[in-house]
Design a protein around this motif. Structure first.
Motif, PDB file in Angstrom:
ATOM      1  N   SER A  58      22.984 -47.369  -6.792  1.00 46.13           N
ATOM      2  CA  SER A  58      22.123 -45.768  -7.088  1.00 46.13           C
ATOM      3  C   SER A  58      21.467 -45.208  -8.969  1.00 46.13           C
ATOM      4  O   SER A  58      21.012 -43.763  -8.740  1.00 46.13           O
ATOM      5  CB  SER A  58      23.308 -45.242  -6.979  1.00 46.13           C
ATOM      6  OG  SER A  58      24.617 -45.493  -8.623  1.00 46.13           O
ATOM      7  N   ASN A  59      21.142 -46.339  -9.332  1.00 47.03           N
ATOM      8  CA  ASN A  59      20.166 -46.025 -10.392  1.00 47.03           C
ATOM      9  C   ASN A  59      18.980 -46.211 -10.454  1.00 47.03           C
ATOM     10  O   ASN A  59      19.053 -47.372 -11.634  1.00 47.03           O
ATOM     11  CB  ASN A  59      21.125 -46.309 -11.549  1.00 47.03           C
ATOM     12  CG  ASN A  59      21.061 -45.496 -12.842  1.00 47.03           C
ATOM     13  OD1 ASN A  59      19.917 -44.423 -12.838  1.00 47.03           O
ATOM     14  ND2 ASN A  59      20.748 -46.265 -14.107  1.00 47.03           N
ATOM     15  N   LYS A 230      25.251 -29.283  -5.654  1.00 47.63           N
ATOM     16  CA  LYS A 230      23.589 -29.595  -6.584  1.00 47.63           C
ATOM     17  C   LYS A 230      23.725 -31.029  -5.980  1.00 47.63           C
ATOM     18  O   LYS A 230      22.133 -31.431  -6.062  1.00 47.63           O
ATOM     19  CB  LYS A 230      24.864 -29.868  -7.848  1.00 47.63           C
ATOM     20  CG  LYS A 230      25.140 -28.641  -8.309  1.00 47.63           C
ATOM     21  CD  LYS A 230      24.625 -29.182 -10.137  1.00 47.63           C
ATOM     22  CE  LYS A 230      25.465 -28.777 -10.735  1.00 47.63           C
ATOM     23  NZ  LYS A 230      25.668 -29.118 -12.240  1.00 47.63           N
ATOM     24  N   LEU A 231      24.791 -31.859  -5.612  1.00 46.00           N
ATOM     25  CA  LEU A 231      23.536 -33.228  -5.751  1.00 46.00           C
ATOM     26  C   LEU A 231      23.792 -33.584  -3.632  1.00 46.00           C
ATOM     27  O   LEU A 231      25.150 -33.460  -3.217  1.00 46.00           O
ATOM     28  CB  LEU A 231      24.445 -33.913  -6.044  1.00 46.00           C
ATOM     29  CG  LEU A 231      24.550 -33.963  -7.850  1.00 46.00           C
ATOM     30  CD1 LEU A 231      25.483 -34.938  -8.312  1.00 46.00           C
ATOM     31  CD2 LEU A 231      23.353 -34.416  -8.081  1.00 46.00           C
ATOM     32  N   PRO A 232      22.301 -33.910  -3.091  1.00 45.37           N
ATOM     33  CA  PRO A 232      22.513 -34.250  -1.929  1.00 45.37           C
ATOM     34  C   PRO A 232      23.423 -35.515  -1.673  1.00 45.37           C
ATOM     35  O   PRO A 232      23.393 -36.622  -2.444  1.00 45.37           O
ATOM     36  CB  PRO A 232      21.580 -34.227  -1.635  1.00 45.37           C
ATOM     37  CG  PRO A 232      20.452 -34.450  -2.699  1.00 45.37           C
ATOM     38  CD  PRO A 232      21.135 -33.999  -4.007  1.00 45.37           C
ATOM     39  N   ASP A 233      23.688 -35.699  -0.337  1.00 45.83           N
ATOM     40  CA  ASP A 233      24.608 -36.969  -0.129  1.00 45.83           C
ATOM     41  C   ASP A 233      23.134 -37.998   0.296  1.00 45.83           C
ATOM     42  O   ASP A 233      23.127 -38.153   1.303  1.00 45.83           O
ATOM     43  CB  ASP A 233      25.388 -36.964   1.221  1.00 45.83           C
ATOM     44  CG  ASP A 233      26.036 -37.955   1.863  1.00 45.83           C
ATOM     45  OD1 ASP A 233      25.739 -39.328   0.754  1.00 45.83           O
ATOM     46  OD2 ASP A 233      26.786 -38.007   2.347  1.00 45.83           O
ATOM     47  N   ASN A 239      18.177 -40.402  -2.714  1.00 44.43           N
ATOM     48  CA  ASN A 239      18.212 -40.400  -4.323  1.00 44.43           C
ATOM     49  C   ASN A 239      18.915 -40.395  -5.210  1.00 44.43           C
ATOM     50  O   ASN A 239      19.786 -41.722  -4.258  1.00 44.43           O
ATOM     51  CB  ASN A 239      18.797 -38.487  -4.404  1.00 44.43           C
ATOM     52  CG  ASN A 239      20.836 -38.187  -4.456  1.00 44.43           C
ATOM     53  OD1 ASN A 239      21.308 -38.232  -5.355  1.00 44.43           O
ATOM     54  ND2 ASN A 239      20.836 -38.426  -2.911  1.00 44.43           N
ATOM     55  N   ALA A 240      18.974 -40.264  -6.243  1.00 41.47           N
ATOM     56  CA  ALA A 240      19.404 -41.701  -7.348  1.00 41.47           C
ATOM     57  C   ALA A 240      20.320 -40.372  -8.303  1.00 41.47           C
ATOM     58  O   ALA A 240      20.616 -40.444  -8.989  1.00 41.47           O
ATOM     59  CB  ALA A 240      18.943 -42.451  -8.245  1.00 41.47           C
ATOM     60  N   VAL A 304      17.554 -33.892  -9.706  1.00 47.55           N
ATOM     61  CA  VAL A 304      17.297 -33.818  -8.330  1.00 47.55           C
ATOM     62  C   VAL A 304      16.153 -34.279  -7.845  1.00 47.55           C
ATOM     63  O   VAL A 304      15.505 -33.724  -7.704  1.00 47.55           O
ATOM     64  CB  VAL A 304      18.113 -34.209  -7.255  1.00 47.55           C
ATOM     65  CG1 VAL A 304      18.740 -34.785  -6.791  1.00 47.55           C
ATOM     66  CG2 VAL A 304      19.924 -33.939  -8.172  1.00 47.55           C
ATOM     67  N   LEU A 305      15.916 -35.814  -7.743  1.00 50.99           N
ATOM     68  CA  LEU A 305      14.548 -36.081  -6.433  1.00 50.99           C
ATOM     69  C   LEU A 305      14.739 -36.591  -5.815  1.00 50.99           C
ATOM     70  O   LEU A 305      16.122 -37.433  -5.987  1.00 50.99           O
ATOM     71  CB  LEU A 305      13.524 -37.057  -7.926  1.00 50.99           C
ATOM     72  CG  LEU A 305      12.950 -36.610  -8.954  1.00 50.99           C
ATOM     73  CD1 LEU A 305      12.206 -37.572  -9.708  1.00 50.99           C
ATOM     74  CD2 LEU A 305      12.212 -35.461  -9.241  1.00 50.99           C
TER      75      LEU A 305
END
Length: 342
Positions: A58-59, A230-233, A239-240, A304-305
């Protein structure tokens, strides 16, 4: 007699990185115990090969095939190790999901990690990155970890003072990068529990709901709600998570930027420096929702990219560099990426 090591040659890593970027590994070995690491070290072929340690992916931004031997960490298990007067000590396998571990602690009446809910990745990766959110970092809840040295095969236990924790940083990103495999992490959850609420978005939740003394489960639910918006699944949009670190500047730099951009979101830090909101700066440069090739900036959070479908690692890196140039041109601040680019 051990069964031979199962080595997967030409393993497809697309499913093992949350960006969903294409990459193949020359060789992949699943690590389920310390003895698996020792067997890799002792193996005539794999022992000498360069190693790449993979947790939840995830990173990570994969820009090419991985020529090293990928060690996919899948050490599982969770237990309460000790109940002290001032803390619970829990021990977790490095391959366990971080978020599921936060849920497990709350289900077992062990609060203290709720502010770090919904952070993607594995428990073993958490100390490497010194993950953090909403006023708490991993180092605030860290007791110790076990790792296996990739040269000698020896097990070592490291405590907080050995880990050189910094903002999204640790010794595992520097001197010890790629030199050992973290197998187990022990966390210290303070007793009695105290809520950590000094973050703007949590203060907003208190104001909205009128709940002035939330319990740990309530904070967990709030954090999950805030992060989900804020953050997509990654299962839906690759995404990371947050792509750039929030830059930390001197009071003088902060004043200078506020003079030019009074709206900039900034937070005072305990040491007198200021943390600037990287997402706000990227948004101010007009990047929200924009794309380069099949890599884009998420519409709901400029930090978030995302992979809009079929993106390559090169496209993600090109987009990141273009954003860095924009932000530097306007604010004189060089944004630093959080993920590891391979």
């Amino acid at each position: 007699m051990h069964t031979p090591l199962a080595v997967e040659h030409g393993a497809n890593l697309k499913q093992y990185n949350t960006f969903g970027l294409p990459s193949n590994a020359q060789a992949l070995v699943r690590i389920t115990s310390e003895s698996d690491v020792r067997r890799v070290v002792d193996d005539p072929a794999l022992g000498l090969a360069p190693k790449f340690i993979l947790g939840g992916g995830s990173n990570l931004v994969l820009t090419q095939d991985v020529r090293a031997c990928v060690l996919k960490v899948e050490v599982m298990g969770r237990r309460v190790l000790e109940t002290r007067d001032d803390a619970w000590i829990i021990e977790v396998g490095a391959g366990e999901s971080w978020h599921e571990t936060v849920q497990w602690t709350l289900d077992n009446g062990l609060p203290g990690l709720e502010n770090m809910a919904l952070i993607p990745g594995t428990v073993g990766a958490a100390p490497v990155q010194n993950i953090g959110a909403y006023g708490i970092e991993l180092k605030d809840r860290f007791e110790s970890l076990d790792a296996v040295d990739l040269i000698t095969g020896r097990s070592v236990t490291l405590h907080s003072q050995h880990c050189a924790f910094g903002y999204r940083d640790s010794i595992f990103k520097r001197h010890l990068a790629g030199k050992g495999v973290i197998t187990r992490v022990r966390l210290r959850l303070p007793r009695p529990w105290q809520p950590v609420l000094g973050y703007l978005e949590l203060e907003r939740k208190i104001a909205e709901t009128g709940i002035t003394a939330p319990d740990a489960r309530q904070i967990f639910d709030w954090v999950c709600g805030i992060r989900s918006v804020k953050l997509p699944d990654p299962a839906v949009i690759g995404n990371a998570g947050s792509f750039f670190k929030n830059p930390v500047v001197t009071p003088e730099q902060c004043r200078d930027i506020i003079n030019r951009d009074p709206e900039i979101v900034h937070y005072p830090m305990p040491d007198g420096t200021f943390k600037l909101a990287a997402g706000w700066m990227i948004d101010a440069c007009g990047w929200k929702g924009k794309s380069i090739g099949r890599a884009g900036v998420y519409e709901k959070q400029a930090l978030v990219l995302v992979n809009r479908g079929g993106a390559s690692g090169a496209e993600v890196v090109t987009l990141a560099k273009a954003i860095q140039e924009s932000v530097y041109g306007r604010f004189g601040i060089r944004l630093e990426p959080e993920p590891v680019v391979v």
